[in-house]
Design an enzyme around this catalytic site. Structure first.
Site, PDB file in Angstrom:
ATOM      1  N   HIS A   1      -9.560   1.090   4.885  1.00 46.68           N
ATOM      2  CA  HIS A   1      -8.292   1.297   5.603  1.00 46.68           C
ATOM      3  C   HIS A   1      -8.533   2.246   6.772  1.00 46.68           C
ATOM      4  O   HIS A   1      -9.336   3.176   6.664  1.00 46.68           O
ATOM      5  CB  HIS A   1      -7.239   1.877   4.650  1.00 46.68           C
ATOM      6  CG  HIS A   1      -5.874   1.878   5.256  1.00 46.68           C
ATOM      7  ND1 HIS A   1      -5.484   2.839   6.155  1.00 46.68           N
ATOM      8  CD2 HIS A   1      -4.836   1.021   5.140  1.00 46.68           C
ATOM      9  CE1 HIS A   1      -4.250   2.566   6.555  1.00 46.68           C
ATOM     10  NE2 HIS A   1      -3.829   1.473   5.948  1.00 46.68           N
TER      11      HIS A   1
ATOM     12  N   ASN B   1       0.866  -1.184   0.000  1.00 43.65           N
ATOM     13  CA  ASN B   1       0.000   0.000   0.000  1.00 43.65           C
ATOM     14  C   ASN B   1       0.901   1.232   0.000  1.00 43.65           C
ATOM     15  O   ASN B   1       1.480   1.575   1.022  1.00 43.65           O
ATOM     16  CB  ASN B   1      -0.884  -0.055   1.259  1.00 43.65           C
ATOM     17  CG  ASN B   1      -1.696   1.202   1.461  1.00 43.65           C
ATOM     18  OD1 ASN B   1      -1.788   2.046   0.565  1.00 43.65           O
ATOM     19  ND2 ASN B   1      -2.292   1.331   2.635  1.00 43.65           N
ATOM     20  N   TRP B   2       0.998   1.863  -1.174  1.00 44.56           N
ATOM     21  CA  TRP B   2       1.920   3.009  -1.296  1.00 44.56           C
ATOM     22  C   TRP B   2       1.358   4.271  -0.632  1.00 44.56           C
ATOM     23  O   TRP B   2       2.054   5.263  -0.502  1.00 44.56           O
ATOM     24  CB  TRP B   2       2.200   3.313  -2.766  1.00 44.56           C
ATOM     25  CG  TRP B   2       2.973   2.253  -3.491  1.00 44.56           C
ATOM     26  CD1 TRP B   2       3.367   1.032  -3.014  1.00 44.56           C
ATOM     27  CD2 TRP B   2       3.450   2.328  -4.845  1.00 44.56           C
ATOM     28  NE1 TRP B   2       4.056   0.353  -3.985  1.00 44.56           N
ATOM     29  CE2 TRP B   2       4.117   1.110  -5.113  1.00 44.56           C
ATOM     30  CE3 TRP B   2       3.371   3.300  -5.857  1.00 44.56           C
ATOM     31  CZ2 TRP B   2       4.718   0.852  -6.351  1.00 44.56           C
ATOM     32  CZ3 TRP B   2       3.957   3.037  -7.092  1.00 44.56           C
ATOM     33  CH2 TRP B   2       4.626   1.824  -7.329  1.00 44.56           C
ATOM     34  N   LYS B   3       0.086   4.242  -0.278  1.00 43.64           N
ATOM     35  CA  LYS B   3      -0.577   5.433   0.303  1.00 43.64           C
ATOM     36  C   LYS B   3      -0.363   6.641  -0.626  1.00 43.64           C
ATOM     37  O   LYS B   3      -0.285   6.460  -1.836  1.00 43.64           O
ATOM     38  CB  LYS B   3      -0.081   5.673   1.730  1.00 43.64           C
ATOM     39  CG  LYS B   3      -0.206   4.393   2.579  1.00 43.64           C
ATOM     40  CD  LYS B   3      -0.057   4.619   4.041  1.00 43.64           C
ATOM     41  CE  LYS B   3      -0.201   3.273   4.760  1.00 43.64           C
ATOM     42  NZ  LYS B   3      -0.189   3.400   6.206  1.00 43.64           N
TER      43      LYS B   3
ATOM     44  N   SER C   1       3.393  -2.088  10.355  1.00 47.69           N
ATOM     45  CA  SER C   1       4.837  -2.154  10.611  1.00 47.69           C
ATOM     46  C   SER C   1       5.478  -3.489  10.239  1.00 47.69           C
ATOM     47  O   SER C   1       6.408  -3.945  10.909  1.00 47.69           O
ATOM     48  CB  SER C   1       5.146  -1.787  12.066  1.00 47.69           C
ATOM     49  OG  SER C   1       4.779  -0.434  12.305  1.00 47.69           O
TER      50      SER C   1
ATOM     51  N   GLY D   1       2.518   2.290  10.766  1.00 47.47           N
ATOM     52  CA  GLY D   1       3.495   3.362  10.611  1.00 47.47           C
ATOM     53  C   GLY D   1       4.236   3.728  11.891  1.00 47.47           C
ATOM     54  O   GLY D   1       4.911   4.757  11.938  1.00 47.47           O
TER      55      GLY D   1
ATOM     56  N   GLU E   1      -5.343  -4.919  10.729  1.00 51.96           N
ATOM     57  CA  GLU E   1      -4.325  -3.884  10.908  1.00 51.96           C
ATOM     58  C   GLU E   1      -4.610  -3.108  12.192  1.00 51.96           C
ATOM     59  O   GLU E   1      -5.423  -2.164  12.180  1.00 51.96           O
ATOM     60  CB  GLU E   1      -4.355  -2.912   9.727  1.00 51.96           C
ATOM     61  CG  GLU E   1      -4.052  -3.541   8.394  1.00 51.96           C
ATOM     62  CD  GLU E   1      -3.477  -2.523   7.419  1.00 51.96           C
ATOM     63  OE1 GLU E   1      -2.362  -2.748   6.937  1.00 51.96           O
ATOM     64  OE2 GLU E   1      -4.111  -1.487   7.175  1.00 51.96           O
TER      65      GLU E   1
ATOM     66  N   GLU F   1      -6.955   4.653   7.888  1.00 56.07           N
ATOM     67  CA  GLU F   1      -6.746   6.086   7.594  1.00 56.07           C
ATOM     68  C   GLU F   1      -7.987   6.677   6.937  1.00 56.07           C
ATOM     69  O   GLU F   1      -8.321   7.840   7.169  1.00 56.07           O
ATOM     70  CB  GLU F   1      -5.490   6.250   6.723  1.00 56.07           C
ATOM     71  CG  GLU F   1      -4.234   6.051   7.563  1.00 56.07           C
ATOM     72  CD  GLU F   1      -3.014   5.531   6.816  1.00 56.07           C
ATOM     73  OE1 GLU F   1      -2.993   5.582   5.578  1.00 56.07           O
ATOM     74  OE2 GLU F   1      -2.086   5.059   7.508  1.00 56.07           O
TER      75      GLU F   1
ATOM     76  N   GLY G   1       2.770  -1.185   4.265  1.00 53.87           N
ATOM     77  CA  GLY G   1       2.752   0.234   3.925  1.00 53.87           C
ATOM     78  C   GLY G   1       4.151   0.742   3.642  1.00 53.87           C
ATOM     79  O   GLY G   1       4.706   0.547   2.560  1.00 53.87           O
ATOM     80  N   GLY G   2       4.756   1.379   4.646  1.00 53.43           N
ATOM     81  CA  GLY G   2       6.049   2.040   4.474  1.00 53.43           C
ATOM     82  C   GLY G   2       7.103   1.193   3.775  1.00 53.43           C
ATOM     83  O   GLY G   2       7.786   1.673   2.854  1.00 53.43           O
TER      84      GLY G   2
HETATM   85  P1  PGA Z   1       2.797   0.330   7.629  1.00 51.95           P
HETATM   86  O1  PGA Z   1       1.325   0.517   7.037  1.00 51.95           O
HETATM   87  O2  PGA Z   1       3.342  -0.957   7.037  1.00 51.95           O
HETATM   88  O3  PGA Z   1       3.551   1.538   7.166  1.00 51.95           O
HETATM   89  O4  PGA Z   1       2.668   0.239   9.099  1.00 51.95           O
HETATM   90  C1  PGA Z   1       0.461  -0.569   6.836  1.00 51.95           C
HETATM   91  C2  PGA Z   1      -0.839  -0.091   6.249  1.00 51.95           C
HETATM   92  O5  PGA Z   1      -1.316   0.977   6.652  1.00 51.95           O
HETATM   93  O6  PGA Z   1      -1.431  -0.753   5.374  1.00 51.95           O
END
Ligand code: PGA
Length: 246
Positions: free
Chosen positions: A97, A10-12, A208, A173, A167, A99, A229-230
């Site tokens: 998600h 997930n590149w966000k 993470s 993050g 998640e 967010e 994500g990251g």
């Molecule tokens: P993260 O994000 O790996 O940066 O913790 C995961 C996500 O939000 O899908």
């Protein structure tokens, strides 16, 4: 038989065209043409879907989006429908998600409508859920994820149209992850709640995930992959996570 694992990146809201082409070229080169035995998906921002679709041509890595509107088309300024995502080359779409649940006040009912839209368009919905830190601290984790699962999954969700991603919000993050026992507990609970109809629905862990913890997490019972994500922004890290499956 365990489901075929899935690693989704997930590149966000990261990346411009040049970065995306380079990043996805590196992932594609790592993945090669042979079947790696698991599915790999990258989910760039909407502006990059076409360019990434083109760059992925001829390889085994698939394309996903990060959100969709529930309607097929209409007066919804700024939104993108599941049909449009399919038309742009997507196979997957992330819905719900945390967010989006937080920043756009998305409810379970809306997430469910988006998952239904994904199915209507022939996409696989990656439905996200997870508890806040306060909910974990007060012992509500299993009740929260159970409620989110029941509210966010459309009837008829099955392995062909649905993936569930657990998640924990406090792990996203932050570099913090639940213990292996905590992840296994939630995944076993979700697996039980999915019941016979949901047998084979892949359960991803997200929050993470990085090369240094991926192997332990991916080896847990009922963990069928990861939503990253990251670490998905660095193709070498992303590939290291994928390789921990083997
Ligand atoms: P993260 O994000 O790996 O940066 O913790 C995961 C996500 O939000 O899908």
């Amino acid at each position: 038989m365990s489901p075929r694992p899935l690693i989704a990146g997930n590149w966000k809201m990261h990346g411009l065209r040049a970065d995306a082409i380079e990043r996805v070229g590196a992932v594609k080169a790592h993945a090669g043409n042979a079947d790696p035995g698991f599915d790999i998906v990258v989910c760039p921002p909407a502006t990059l879907l076409r360019v990434v679709a083109d760059a992925l041509q001829g390889g085994s890595v698939e394309l996903g989006a990060q959100d969709c509107h529930a309607a097929e088309s209409g007066a919804h300024t700024g939104d993108v429908s599941a049909e449009m995502l399919a038309d742009a080359g997507c196979r997957y779409v992330i819905v719900g998600h945390s967010e989006r649940r937080a920043e756009h006040r998305e409810s379970d009912a809306l997430v469910r409508a988006k998952a239904e839209a994904a199915r209507r368009a022939g996409l696989v919905a990656i439905v996200c859920l997870g508890e806040s830190e306060a909910e974990r601290d007060s012992g509500e984790t299993l009740a929260v994820v159970e409620r989110q699962l029941a509210g966010s999954l459309p009837p008829g969700a099955d392995p062909a149209n649905t993936v569930v991603a657990y998640e924990p919000i406090w792990a996203i993050g932050t570099g913090r992850t639940p213990t292996e026992a905590q992840i296994a507990e939630v995944h076993a609970h979700l697996r039980g709640r999915l019941g016979a109809a949901g047998e084979g629905v892949r359960l991803l862990y997200g929050g993470s995930v990085k090369p240094s913890n991926a192997a332990e997490i991916l080896a847990l019972d009922n963990v069928d992959g990861a939503l990253v994500g990251g670490a998905s922004l660095d193709p070498n890290d992303f590939w290291a996570i994928c390789r921990s499956l083997s």
